[in-house]
Scaffold this active site. Structure first.
Site, short mmCIF file in Angstrom:
data_model
loop_
_atom_site.label_atom_id
_atom_site.label_comp_id
_atom_site.label_asym_id
_atom_site.label_seq_id
_atom_site.Cartn_x
_atom_site.Cartn_y
_atom_site.Cartn_z
N HIS A 89 -7.63 -5.67 0.18
CA HIS A 89 -6.40 -4.90 0.17
C HIS A 89 -5.58 -5.22 1.42
O HIS A 89 -6.00 -4.94 2.54
CB HIS A 89 -6.76 -3.41 0.15
CG HIS A 89 -5.58 -2.48 0.13
ND1 HIS A 89 -4.75 -2.35 -0.94
CD2 HIS A 89 -5.12 -1.61 1.08
CE1 HIS A 89 -3.82 -1.43 -0.68
NE2 HIS A 89 -4.03 -0.98 0.54
N GLU A 146 -9.30 -5.52 -4.24
CA GLU A 146 -8.62 -4.40 -3.62
C GLU A 146 -9.58 -3.38 -3.03
O GLU A 146 -9.28 -2.72 -2.03
CB GLU A 146 -7.71 -3.70 -4.65
CG GLU A 146 -6.48 -4.48 -5.06
CD GLU A 146 -5.37 -4.40 -4.03
OE1 GLU A 146 -5.55 -3.74 -2.99
OE2 GLU A 146 -4.31 -5.00 -4.27
N SER A 182 0.85 -1.19 0.00
CA SER A 182 0.00 0.00 0.00
C SER A 182 0.88 1.24 0.00
O SER A 182 1.67 1.43 -0.92
CB SER A 182 -0.96 -0.05 1.20
OG SER A 182 -2.04 0.80 0.99
#
Length: 544
Positions: free
Chosen positions: A453, A361, A246
């Site tokens: 995610h 995601e 991320s």
């Protein structure tokens, strides 16, 4: 893409779900019987079981760094050194300045506890407990009985939207013991302390004509520390792999683009965070900076910087709480040009790279978004992509995803992560870089979030308990343990040789734009081609 859409999306794009210099030839010493920890020179004294070879029971392994000795501890087969300063505290006159080396010390530094996380917001608009401006520390997990004197180094950059998270959330012991690598996790400045851009700050030092990239510069300073010192911990200073997820993945990608970081690492692993994800401009960053200084009452140009540096931590952190985007950008110094242009021009450090995304995601980011029907779905698309809502809904019909909210989650994931990752993979491959693309599709917590995610991070670190989720209900099944073992092997092989493949594991094809192949990481890994090709082609045309 509409400018307001870019800013809005970038606010959340990089949140990780877990967010709650000198010579390399230093001497390594350990007290107690056993191996000295893999440094250039090692000695041991005392008697008793070394707890994996680091030293006698109750006695600490000691390693000498370029700033002084550090005394750690050991657990299982691992030497742990926590809270080591890699730069001076960025406080007082050093607030909003590039990191500078830490002061040296002589007595062994107690490295048995994590340092505080970098300053960040907690609940109800207050500072998060256990956070501080004095936070530039890192943590090292090293094999107590290394297989060689030069173990590959896995250097982790945490996520958290550039406003949260810390290195202490990730326990590197399981990853180190499974692979034999030296694992390092770091803190770096966050939010306004890490990413405040203002022309006055940029003008302070003619040799450093930049502001607003302090967090990225902190990461580089930690890499400089690793290059200088990791040999004393048994690591290879010429085989460092930067990896992150991320915001940490975006950071890893930006280190590829930064000329000042060239030579500090030999491979990269980018998890759910490409170079172009959430990009903002210098003008947008400085506009946020102007609003920030006004909010703090520091509008007078004559004493603006002293005013800013005189504010308390609370005042600084909460000045624009919830109303600002703190994000790295092309400042012309650390990142010379917009990331997309640098990628297209092949203007980056060319090292083998593994990168990828999860299958779902976007689910994590839209949990709190209310999209009850197609009318609401159309409205949110029209607000984000003016004039394109009907065309987008035709590509992502709600009926195909089960609900309008699920369809929007798919769009979110594609725009923020999947397609920027493809753009990055193509640029790397076209430049001759050995590139390996993955999609993580396993559902570790069930169908509500799917392969969300950050879902792959627990499998890289060997368990949810190693990334801040210590609930027994999240213990891996035997099949999940096997997937974790396979992924750790891929990640380690990438770090060791620049190629994730090894005998006995499913073959991972090298990526190129023509074959467009990637590995599918599931309980039984496989390969596939043309991942979201027509959808990413659409977004490439819409947001060139």
């Amino acid at each position: 893409m509409h400018q307001s859409a870019s800013i809005a999306l970038s606010v959340a794009f990089s949140l990780t779900f877990a967010a709650a210099c000198g010579s390399g030839g230093a001497t390594s010493t350990s007290t107690g019987t056993g191996d000295g920890g893999g440094g250039a020179t090692s000695t041991s004294t005392g008697t008793g079981d070394g707890g994996g070879g680091a030293g006698g029971a109750g006695e600490a392994p000691v390693v000498t760094t370029d700033k002084g000795p550090v005394a750690g501890t050991f657990k299982g087969q691992t030497n742990l050194f926590l809270g080591i300063p890699y730069a001076a505290p960025p406080v007082g006159a050093l607030r909003w300045k590039p990191p500078v080396p830490a002061a040296a010390w002589s007595a062994p530094l107690d490295a048995t506890a994590y340092g505080p996380a970098c300053l960040q917001s907690g609940e109800a608009g207050k500072l998060a407990p256990g956070t501080s401006e004095d936070c530039l520390t890192l943590n090292v997990w090293a094999p107590a009985n290394p297989a060689s004197e030069k173990a590959p180094v896995l250097f982790w950059i945490h996520g958290g939207s550039f406003v949260g998270g810390s290195g202490r959330e990730f326990d590197g012991q399981a990853l180190s013991e499974a692979t034999g690598a030296v694992v390092i996790t770091i803190n770096y400045r966050l939010g306004p302390l890490g990413f405040l851009a203002h022309p006055d700050l940029s003008a302070e030092d003619a040799a450093h004509p930049s502001s607003g990239m302090y967090g990225i510069e902190d990461q580089r300073a930690a890499l400089v520390w690793a290059k200088a010192n990791v040999k004393a911990f048994g690591g290879d200073p010429d085989n460092i792999t930067v990896f992150g997820q991320s915001a940490g993945g975006i950071s890893t990608c930006l280190q590829l683009l930064s000329p000042q970081s060239k030579g500090l690492f030999q491979r990269t692993i980018i998890e759910s965070g490409a170079c172009t994800t959430g990009s903002i401009t210098k003008q947008q960053a400085e506009a946020t900076g102007a609003g920030f200084t006004d909010a703090l009452g520091c509008s007078n140009a004559a004493d603006r910087l002293s005013c800013l540096r005189g504010k308390t931590s609370d005042e600084v952190l909460l000045a624009l709480s919830g109303g600002a985007t703190w994000f790295p950008f092309a400042d012309g110094f650390n990142i010379p040009e917009p990331p997309r242009k640098m990628l297209a021009d092949g203007n980056f450090t060319k090292v083998p790279t593994l990168l990828g995304t999860t299958k779902k995601e976007g689910t994590f980011f839209v949990l709190a978004t209310d999209i009850p029907d197609d009318a609401a779905y159309a409205a949110i698309l029209e607000a984000t992509f003016p004039g394109k809502s009907a065309e987008i809904m035709a590509l992502y019909p709600s009926a195909s995803y089960g609900s309008p909210k699920a369809a929007y989650a798919e769009i979110y994931g594609d725009v923020a992560f999947v397609c920027p990752t493809r753009t990055t993979a193509r640029a790397l491959s076209n430049a001759g870089v050995a590139t390996y693309l993955y999609q993580f599709v396993h559902e570790p917590l069930g169908a509500l979030l799917g392969p969300f995610h950050g879902a792959e991070v627990a499998f890289v670190f060997g368990g949810f308990e190693n990334i801040g989720f210590g609930d027994n209900d999240l213990a891996f099944t035997p099949e999940q343990k096997q997937l974790s073992s396979v992924m750790q092997s891929y990640w380690f092989n990438m770090a060791k040789s620049g190629d994730p493949n090894s005998a006995g594991a499913a073959a991972w094809p090298q990526y190129d734009a023509v074959s467009d192949q990637n590995i599918v990481l599931d309980l039984t890994p496989s390969t596939q081609a043309e991942l979201k090709q027509h959808l990413c082609d659409f977004w490439e045309q819409l947001m060139p």
